[in-house]
Motif scaffolding. Sequence first.
Motif, PDB file in Angstrom:
ATOM      1  N   PHE A  70       0.828  -1.195   0.000  1.00 51.68           N
ATOM      2  CA  PHE A  70       0.000   0.000   0.000  1.00 51.68           C
ATOM      3  C   PHE A  70       0.869   1.254   0.000  1.00 51.68           C
ATOM      4  O   PHE A  70       0.607   2.198  -0.724  1.00 51.68           O
ATOM      5  N   ALA A  71       1.930   1.256   0.790  1.00 51.30           N
ATOM      6  CA  ALA A  71       2.832   2.409   0.856  1.00 51.30           C
ATOM      7  C   ALA A  71       3.491   2.665  -0.489  1.00 51.30           C
ATOM      8  O   ALA A  71       3.596   3.805  -0.936  1.00 51.30           O
ATOM      9  N   VAL A  72       3.920   1.619  -1.164  1.00 53.58           N
ATOM     10  CA  VAL A  72       4.562   1.769  -2.468  1.00 53.58           C
ATOM     11  C   VAL A  72       3.585   2.351  -3.481  1.00 53.58           C
ATOM     12  O   VAL A  72       3.890   3.292  -4.201  1.00 53.58           O
ATOM     13  N   VAL A  73       2.393   1.790  -3.545  1.00 51.79           N
ATOM     14  CA  VAL A  73       1.402   2.254  -4.504  1.00 51.79           C
ATOM     15  C   VAL A  73       0.932   3.662  -4.154  1.00 51.79           C
ATOM     16  O   VAL A  73       0.735   4.500  -5.027  1.00 51.79           O
ATOM     17  N   ARG A  75      -7.775  -6.908  -1.898  1.00 52.06           N
ATOM     18  CA  ARG A  75      -9.009  -6.547  -1.187  1.00 52.06           C
ATOM     19  C   ARG A  75      -8.735  -5.546  -0.062  1.00 52.06           C
ATOM     20  O   ARG A  75      -9.442  -4.551   0.089  1.00 52.06           O
ATOM     21  N   ASP A  76      -7.702  -5.805   0.735  1.00 56.17           N
ATOM     22  CA  ASP A  76      -7.376  -4.922   1.856  1.00 56.17           C
ATOM     23  C   ASP A  76      -7.054  -3.507   1.395  1.00 56.17           C
ATOM     24  O   ASP A  76      -7.476  -2.521   2.008  1.00 56.17           O
ATOM     25  N   VAL A  77      -6.303  -3.390   0.320  1.00 58.55           N
ATOM     26  CA  VAL A  77      -5.966  -2.060  -0.200  1.00 58.55           C
ATOM     27  C   VAL A  77      -7.220  -1.368  -0.724  1.00 58.55           C
ATOM     28  O   VAL A  77      -7.466  -0.194  -0.430  1.00 58.55           O
ATOM     29  N   LEU A  78      -8.034  -2.087  -1.489  1.00 56.68           N
ATOM     30  CA  LEU A  78      -9.262  -1.490  -2.033  1.00 56.68           C
ATOM     31  C   LEU A  78     -10.198  -1.012  -0.927  1.00 56.68           C
ATOM     32  O   LEU A  78     -10.797   0.066  -1.020  1.00 56.68           O
ATOM     33  N   LEU A  79     -10.320  -1.794   0.119  1.00 49.99           N
ATOM     34  CA  LEU A  79     -11.161  -1.385   1.246  1.00 49.99           C
ATOM     35  C   LEU A  79     -10.597  -0.157   1.948  1.00 49.99           C
ATOM     36  O   LEU A  79     -11.341   0.746   2.335  1.00 49.99           O
ATOM     37  N   SER A  80      -9.287  -0.109   2.100  1.00 49.43           N
ATOM     38  CA  SER A  80      -8.676   0.990   2.849  1.00 49.43           C
ATOM     39  C   SER A  80      -8.786   2.336   2.135  1.00 49.43           C
ATOM     40  O   SER A  80      -8.728   3.377   2.774  1.00 49.43           O
ATOM     41  N   ILE A  81      -8.960   2.313   0.820  1.00 53.83           N
ATOM     42  CA  ILE A  81      -9.094   3.590   0.088  1.00 53.83           C
ATOM     43  C   ILE A  81     -10.544   3.855  -0.328  1.00 53.83           C
ATOM     44  O   ILE A  81     -10.810   4.774  -1.087  1.00 53.83           O
ATOM     45  N   ASP A  82     -11.474   3.034   0.167  1.00 52.66           N
ATOM     46  CA  ASP A  82     -12.889   3.155  -0.199  1.00 52.66           C
ATOM     47  C   ASP A  82     -13.035   3.187  -1.718  1.00 52.66           C
ATOM     48  O   ASP A  82     -13.633   4.079  -2.301  1.00 52.66           O
TER      49      ASP A  82
END
Length: 93
Positions: free
Chosen positions: A6-9, A48-55
């Motif tokens: 997530f940090a990289v993206v 999934r976790d990244v998509l959820l974290s950015i709504d």
Amino acid sequence: PSRALFAVVALDYREVDSSSAIAGGWAALDFGDIEKDLASKLSDEDIRDVLLSIDAVNNLKKLRLTNCINISGVGLDPLRGSTIIEQIDLSLV
């Protein structure tokens, strides 16, 4: 691995120009710019976790999952019902 990824993206997509940026700055998310070896290790759970974290259902227009060979699609469920998603790239190159 999800937090590191997530940090990289996130660093890469804070550079999205203002014409494509939306509230929150997540008009596009590109996993294609990470190392091929790391991309190949990503799971649906990581995505999934990244998509959820950015709504993502309310913010994301473009998603690029280039070289994410372990993705079956289950991790894209947070996009279900999105009315703004325009493009999902699952290519291997």
